[in-house]
Design an enzyme around this catalytic site. Structure first.
Site, PDB file in Angstrom:
ATOM      1  CG  HIS A  33      -1.698  -1.045   1.619  1.00 62.66           C
ATOM      2  ND1 HIS A  33      -1.225  -2.162   2.241  1.00 62.66           N
ATOM      3  CD2 HIS A  33      -3.030  -1.231   1.479  1.00 62.66           C
ATOM      4  CE1 HIS A  33      -2.225  -3.003   2.454  1.00 62.66           C
ATOM      5  NE2 HIS A  33      -3.328  -2.476   2.015  1.00 62.66           N
ATOM      6  CG  ASP A  69       1.920  -0.953   3.316  1.00 59.85           C
ATOM      7  OD1 ASP A  69       1.240  -0.600   4.283  1.00 59.85           O
ATOM      8  OD2 ASP A  69       1.511  -1.735   2.434  1.00 59.85           O
ATOM      9  CD  GLU A 122      -7.662  -8.383  -0.411  1.00 63.41           C
ATOM     10  OE1 GLU A 122      -6.728  -7.869  -1.063  1.00 63.41           O
ATOM     11  OE2 GLU A 122      -7.571  -8.654   0.794  1.00 63.41           O
ATOM     12  CD  GLU A 150      -6.812 -11.590   3.219  1.00 60.02           C
ATOM     13  OE1 GLU A 150      -6.464 -10.633   2.499  1.00 60.02           O
ATOM     14  OE2 GLU A 150      -6.815 -11.554   4.456  1.00 60.02           O
ATOM     15  CG  HIS A 195     -10.696 -11.170   3.279  1.00 62.55           C
ATOM     16  ND1 HIS A 195     -10.372 -10.163   2.414  1.00 62.55           N
ATOM     17  CD2 HIS A 195      -9.955 -10.955   4.394  1.00 62.55           C
ATOM     18  CE1 HIS A 195      -9.476  -9.356   2.971  1.00 62.55           C
ATOM     19  NE2 HIS A 195      -9.199  -9.837   4.168  1.00 62.55           N
ATOM     20  CG  ASP A 216      -4.257 -10.872  -0.505  1.00 62.10           C
ATOM     21  OD1 ASP A 216      -3.447 -10.840  -1.453  1.00 62.10           O
ATOM     22  OD2 ASP A 216      -4.633  -9.858   0.107  1.00 62.10           O
ATOM     23  CG  ASP A 249      -8.487 -10.596   7.833  1.00 62.06           C
ATOM     24  OD1 ASP A 249      -8.290 -11.755   7.458  1.00 62.06           O
ATOM     25  OD2 ASP A 249      -8.268  -9.594   7.125  1.00 62.06           O
ATOM     26  CG  ASP A 255      -4.441 -11.011   7.780  1.00 66.73           C
ATOM     27  OD1 ASP A 255      -5.340 -11.528   7.102  1.00 66.73           O
ATOM     28  OD2 ASP A 255      -4.295  -9.768   7.883  1.00 66.73           O
ATOM     29  CG  ASP A 299      -3.055  -9.673   3.299  1.00 66.12           C
ATOM     30  OD1 ASP A 299      -2.438  -9.261   4.291  1.00 66.12           O
ATOM     31  OD2 ASP A 299      -4.078  -9.120   2.848  1.00 66.12           O
TER      32      ASP A 299
HETATM   33  C1  XLS Z   1      -7.322  -6.553   4.810  1.00 66.02           C
HETATM   34  C2  XLS Z   1      -6.916  -6.788   3.445  1.00 66.02           C
HETATM   35  C3  XLS Z   1      -5.783  -5.920   2.939  1.00 66.02           C
HETATM   36  C4  XLS Z   1      -5.720  -5.986   1.443  1.00 66.02           C
HETATM   37  C5  XLS Z   1      -4.990  -4.864   0.805  1.00 66.02           C
HETATM   38  O1  XLS Z   1      -8.010  -7.345   5.429  1.00 66.02           O
HETATM   39  O2  XLS Z   1      -6.623  -8.131   3.294  1.00 66.02           O
HETATM   40  O3  XLS Z   1      -4.583  -6.297   3.512  1.00 66.02           O
HETATM   41  O4  XLS Z   1      -5.168  -7.174   1.017  1.00 66.02           O
HETATM   42  O5  XLS Z   1      -5.505  -3.640   1.134  1.00 66.02           O
HETATM   43 NI    NI Z   2      -5.709  -9.048   1.659  1.00 66.23          NI
HETATM   44 NI    NI Z   3      -7.354  -9.449   5.043  1.00 67.66          NI
END
Ligand code: XLS
Ligand code: NI
Ligand code: NI
Length: 441
Positions: free
Chosen positions: A99, A102, A230, A266, A269, A294, A305, A307, A337
């Site tokens: 991003h 980042d 996404e 993702e 998600h 992702d 989430d 991750d 991700d």
């Molecule tokens: C957040 C998202 C984010 C996207 C990019 O939950 O996964 O990280 O991948 O903005």
């Molecule tokens: Ni993501």
């Molecule tokens: Ni995410």
């Protein structure tokens, strides 16, 4: 300056190796179904989780011990770029993603933020010249800053819409500058908290307008990346507009955007939406909308989430099955991700976590290809739907049946024979493939 000097370059040693700093399953040059693992998997490192993340959570401060922690501002941003390219090389990852916020600190004004970004983008571009790692996708963060409290493109305030649009404009320029293969839109706060104060129709229409503006501008500047939406059902808002692939696809079609976008799916998600990862991949695939992934996983006991780095081989196998059936990811890839747990705060953990994720998807790839080669699921499915290949079933599929002809047929039926779906047996077979894929290596 070196940030990972104690860490060796990670190479493939095979499943028998007990060296934590080696791949056990990811063998980049190994050919699976006509392509190398590297070509199939197209791994990417998520800049935010690996270089920017401090591992704080809603209940506690950051724990990450990073060799760049003593720096701030642009010096910090520059150190992260140096560290990132060293990291990419050690792991041999072909891609990364970021991003805007980042990579460079936000300034007091939009102009200043853009200037900071230009400095770091210039530096990244220099590093990319001497590196094999390319940009899988970039995006802009239109959700963290307080100005986006009520959303960005779906905000109630036109100034916020304009600001978000300006950030996307810059993001597209940056993507072009760095040769990004894709450009991602995750609607961080594109949703609502409560309908009591929300004009849903205006918000959705504005979101549609926003995406059209982005498509137009990319075309205008000759940035030909693949655009990706996404989906995520909730978090941070209680209802995100891009809920899942099905609702996202309906949105794209309604606003006549379906030819300009695909989906970045993702895993975590999908589970938040009450789906499996493979459901989302399948839904996108059968509509020709699978763009990128992702790669992460959620915690089965936690409803947010998390991750996590992918480790569930069953899930990676079924995901790779969908990807192989899709004919690959095209311009997309498998972007981690994913973040190390708060308790895994040493920099070594960043490397070890990526080894875990890369090995998990490599193993999944190998098993999925075998399942396809042997027609394990295909044979089951073909047999299960065989009634649509002839007779009345064929007339349904080819469109010659109508309610009258079906009634006539049904009236003549002398009972209906249904058969077992054999679910347990299929699962047992998949287990056998999983355990046998590396037997004897
Ligand atoms: C957040 C998202 C984010 C996207 C990019 O939950 O996964 O990280 O991948 O903005
Ligand atoms: Ni993501
Ligand atoms: Ni995410």
């Amino acid at each position: 300056m070196s940030y990972f000097s104690e860490i060796p370059t990670i190479t493939y040693e095979g499943p028998a190796s007990d060296n934590p700093y080696a791949f056990k399953f990811y063998n980049p040059d190994e050919v699976i179904g006509g392509k190398t693992m590297k070509e199939h998997l197209r791994f990417g490192v998520a800049y935010w989780h690996t270089f920017t993340e401090d591992l704080s959570d809603p209940f506690g401060a950051g724990t990450a011990e990073r060799p760049w922690n003593h720096l701030s501002g642009l010096d910090l941003a520059k150190a992260r770029v140096e560290a990132a390219f060293e990291f990419f090389e050690k792991l041999g990852v072909p891609y990364f993603c970021f991003h805007d916020v980042d990579i460079a600190p936000e300034g007091e004004t939009l102009r200043e933020s853009n200037k900071n970004q230009d400095v770091i983008v210039g530096m990244i571009k220099e590093y990319m010249k001497d590196s094999d790692t390319k940009l899988l996708w970039n995006t802009v963060n239109n959700f963290s800053h307080p100005r986006f409290v009520h959303g960005a493109a779906s905000a109630n305030n036109a100034d916020v819409f304009a600001y978000a649009a300006a950030k996307v404009k810059k993001g597209l320029e940056v993507g072009k500058e760095l040769g990004a293969e894709n450009y991602v839109f995750w609607g961080g706060r594109e949703g609502y908290e409560t309908l009591l104060n929300t004009d849903m129709k205006l918000e959705l229409d504005n979101l549609g307008r926003f995406f059209h503006m982005a498509v137009d501008y990319a075309k205008e500047i000759g940035f030909n990346a693949q655009f990706l939406i996404e989906p995520k059902p909730k978090e941070p808002t209680s209802h995100q507009y891009d809920f899942d692939v099905a609702s996202g696809y309906a949105f794209l079609q309604h606003y006549d955007l379906q030819d300009h976008f695909k989906f970045n799916i993702e895993a975590n998600h999908a589970t938040l939406a009450g789906h499996t990862f493979e459901h989302e991949l399948r839904y996108a695939r059968i509509h020709g909308m699978l763009g990128s992934v992702d790669a992460n996983q959620g915690h089965p006991l936690l409803g947010w989430d998390t991750d996590e780095f992918p480790s569930d081989l069953y899930a990676t196998t079924l995901a790779m099955y969908e990807i192989l059936k899709n004919g690959g990811l095209g311009r997309g890839g498998l972007n981690f991700d994913a973040k190390v747990r708060r308790g895994s705060f040493e920099k070594e953990d960043l490397v070890l976590a990526h080894i875990l994720g890369m090995d998990s998807f490599a193993a999944g790839l190998k098993v999925a290809q075998k399942l396809i080669d042997d027609g394990v699921m295909d044979n089951v499915v073909e047999d299960r739907y065989a009634s649509f290949n002839e007779g009345i079933g064929k007339s349904i599929v080819d469109g010659t049946a109508d309610l009258r002809s079906l009634e006539e047929y049904a009236l003549g039926l002398d009972g209906i024979q249904t058969r077992s779906g054999r679910l347990e047996s299929i699962k047992a077979t998949i287990n056998r493939y999983l355990l046998q894929a590396y037997a004897g290596e």
